[in-house]
Write a protein that holds these residues in place. Structure first.
Motif, short mmCIF file in Angstrom:
data_model
loop_
_atom_site.label_atom_id
_atom_site.label_comp_id
_atom_site.label_asym_id
_atom_site.label_seq_id
_atom_site.Cartn_x
_atom_site.Cartn_y
_atom_site.Cartn_z
N ALA A 157 0.83 -1.21 0.00
CA ALA A 157 0.00 0.00 0.00
C ALA A 157 0.86 1.26 0.00
CB ALA A 157 -0.93 0.00 1.21
N LEU A 158 1.92 1.27 0.79
CA LEU A 158 2.80 2.43 0.82
C LEU A 158 3.51 2.63 -0.52
CD1 LEU A 158 3.85 4.67 2.64
CD2 LEU A 158 5.69 3.14 3.33
N TRP A 208 2.35 1.69 -3.41
CA TRP A 208 1.32 2.13 -4.35
C TRP A 208 0.99 3.61 -4.16
CZ3 TRP A 208 -3.94 3.55 -3.68
CH2 TRP A 208 -4.68 3.60 -4.86
N LEU A 209 0.97 4.07 -2.91
CA LEU A 209 0.71 5.48 -2.65
C LEU A 209 1.87 6.38 -3.09
CD1 LEU A 209 -0.96 5.30 0.87
CD2 LEU A 209 -2.05 5.97 -1.28
N MET A 210 3.09 5.88 -3.04
CA MET A 210 4.24 6.69 -3.43
C MET A 210 4.52 6.61 -4.92
SD MET A 210 6.95 6.16 -0.27
CE MET A 210 7.80 4.94 -1.19
N TYR A 211 3.87 5.75 -5.66
CA TYR A 211 4.15 5.56 -7.08
C TYR A 211 4.01 6.83 -7.93
CZ TYR A 211 3.89 3.66 -11.78
OH TYR A 211 4.11 3.40 -13.10
N PRO A 212 3.00 7.67 -7.74
CA PRO A 212 2.89 8.84 -8.60
C PRO A 212 3.95 9.91 -8.36
CG PRO A 212 0.87 8.54 -7.30
CD PRO A 212 1.84 7.52 -6.88
#
Length: 56
Positions: free
Chosen positions: A47-48, A50-54
């Motif tokens: 989840a972390l 995925w949240l930092m991907y952009p």
């Protein structure tokens, strides 16, 4: 080459086993703590990431 997710799962496995044997006395308590800790580490890491991907 080893994938990052495989290393994350390996780390979560080792840490979960260590904490389960350190903090619980009975087998049921160890199993429950192991599963909770393992799932929190793996799902939280995904989840972390995925949240930092952009963000660059």
């Amino acid at each position: 080459m080893i994938d990052h997710s495989l290393l994350m799962i390996w780390y979560a496995l080792l840490v979960s086993v260590f904490f389960a044997f350190l903090w619980r006395e009975d087998a049921k308590g160890r199993r429950n703590l192991f599963l909770k800790t393992f799932l929190i580490l793996v799902v939280g890491g995904i989840a972390l990431g995925w949240l930092m991907y952009p963000f660059p």
